[in-house]
Design a protein around this motif. Structure first.
Motif, short mmCIF file in Angstrom:
data_model
loop_
_atom_site.label_atom_id
_atom_site.label_comp_id
_atom_site.label_asym_id
_atom_site.label_seq_id
_atom_site.Cartn_x
_atom_site.Cartn_y
_atom_site.Cartn_z
N GLY A 104 1.24 -1.07 0.07
CA GLY A 104 -0.16 -0.24 0.46
C GLY A 104 0.86 1.38 -0.61
N TRP A 105 2.25 1.41 1.03
CA TRP A 105 2.30 2.46 1.03
C TRP A 105 3.79 2.76 -0.61
CZ3 TRP A 105 8.12 2.94 -0.11
CH2 TRP A 105 8.23 4.44 1.11
N ILE A 106 3.62 1.97 -1.02
CA ILE A 106 4.14 1.88 -2.97
C ILE A 106 3.59 2.29 -3.54
CG2 ILE A 106 5.98 1.09 -4.48
CD1 ILE A 106 7.51 -1.20 -2.57
N PHE A 107 2.31 1.69 -2.86
CA PHE A 107 1.62 2.23 -4.47
C PHE A 107 1.18 4.01 -4.64
CE2 PHE A 107 -3.34 2.52 -5.64
CZ PHE A 107 -3.34 1.77 -6.41
N ASP A 108 0.70 4.16 -3.18
CA ASP A 108 0.59 5.78 -2.43
C ASP A 108 2.08 5.64 -2.99
OD1 ASP A 108 -2.16 4.67 -1.62
OD2 ASP A 108 -1.41 5.41 0.43
N ARG A 109 3.05 5.36 -3.25
CA ARG A 109 3.95 6.62 -2.91
C ARG A 109 3.94 7.30 -4.58
NH1 ARG A 109 8.70 9.11 -0.47
NH2 ARG A 109 10.31 8.63 -1.37
N PHE A 110 3.53 5.83 -5.61
CA PHE A 110 4.21 6.54 -6.75
C PHE A 110 2.82 7.04 -8.15
CE2 PHE A 110 7.84 2.87 -6.81
CZ PHE A 110 8.81 3.36 -6.89
N LEU A 111 1.50 6.74 -7.25
CA LEU A 111 0.29 6.82 -7.89
C LEU A 111 0.10 8.03 -7.31
CD1 LEU A 111 -1.19 3.37 -8.70
CD2 LEU A 111 -0.30 4.80 -10.09
N GLY A 112 -0.02 8.16 -6.15
CA GLY A 112 -0.17 9.75 -5.69
C GLY A 112 -1.76 9.56 -4.42
N THR A 113 -1.84 8.58 -4.97
CA THR A 113 -2.79 8.61 -3.87
C THR A 113 -2.73 8.25 -2.62
OG1 THR A 113 -3.01 5.56 -4.09
CG2 THR A 113 -4.23 7.36 -6.24
N LYS A 114 -2.50 9.38 -1.78
CA LYS A 114 -1.82 9.30 -0.45
C LYS A 114 -2.40 7.96 0.62
CE LYS A 114 2.09 10.55 1.25
NZ LYS A 114 2.66 10.15 1.25
N PRO A 115 -3.37 8.53 1.48
CA PRO A 115 -3.77 7.56 1.92
C PRO A 115 -4.28 6.44 1.67
CG PRO A 115 -5.67 9.19 2.34
CD PRO A 115 -4.43 9.31 0.78
N TRP A 116 -5.80 6.31 0.69
CA TRP A 116 -6.26 5.74 0.38
C TRP A 116 -5.35 4.52 -0.46
CZ3 TRP A 116 -10.38 6.75 2.56
CH2 TRP A 116 -10.78 7.50 2.58
N GLY A 117 -4.77 3.75 -1.37
CA GLY A 117 -4.18 2.06 -0.82
C GLY A 117 -3.36 1.50 0.18
N MET A 118 -3.09 2.87 0.92
CA MET A 118 -1.85 2.48 1.98
C MET A 118 -2.87 1.40 2.80
SD MET A 118 0.71 3.35 4.71
CE MET A 118 1.21 2.40 5.98
N LEU A 119 -4.73 2.13 3.64
CA LEU A 119 -5.49 1.63 3.91
C LEU A 119 -6.29 0.62 3.04
CD1 LEU A 119 -7.09 4.89 4.58
CD2 LEU A 119 -5.97 3.39 6.48
N VAL A 120 -6.34 0.13 2.52
CA VAL A 120 -7.14 -0.21 1.22
C VAL A 120 -6.32 -2.25 1.94
CG1 VAL A 120 -8.12 -1.37 -0.82
CG2 VAL A 120 -8.90 0.46 -0.06
#
Length: 123
Positions: free
Chosen positions: A75-91
């Motif tokens: 989730g952190w990697i997903f947020d880092r590269f796509l800019g979807t700050k909290p949502w990728g990590m939460l999901v």
């Protein structure tokens, strides 16, 4: 009384034969039960030669923790590269938690009798 009971038999002979016959029947019944119970092997711990309870607990906790950490890192990697700050990590953290719970249930053997894959093809 000359050492025999009222029916003309010596004391102890008939009950001894009866007890011996009952003992032999019991032994054969026990052997049948042992033979029918021995081929089944449970996936749960408790069988001789299996992992100790502490080892089993460590395995289950590692499986759960690994799934949660993997979900958080992805989730952190997903947020880092796509800019979807909290949502990728939460999901993905919640998906990791669900995968960890499912993995613990599956590994512990509490998922029920229908969880094992079958070779039967559905029509």
């Amino acid at each position: 009384m000359s050492g025999s009971d009222e029916k003309g038999r010596e004391p102890g002979t008939e009950p001894d034969r009866d007890l011996s016959a009952r003992l032999k029947r019991l032994e054969t019944q026990i052997e049948r039960k042992r033979i029918s119970a021995s081929p089944t092997h449970s996936s749960r711990s408790g069988s001789p030669g299996g992992p100790s309870p502490l080892g089993r607990a460590m395995q289950l906790s590692t499986e759960f923790t690994g799934a949660v950490i993997a979900g958080g890192i992805l989730g952190w990697i997903f947020d880092r590269f796509l800019g979807t700050k909290p949502w990728g990590m939460l999901v993905l953290l919640m998906l990791g938690f669900a995968a960890g719970v499912y993995g613990v249930i599956r590994a512990s053997g509490f998922s029920g009798p229908h969880s094992e894959p079958t070779d039967r093809k559905e029509s």
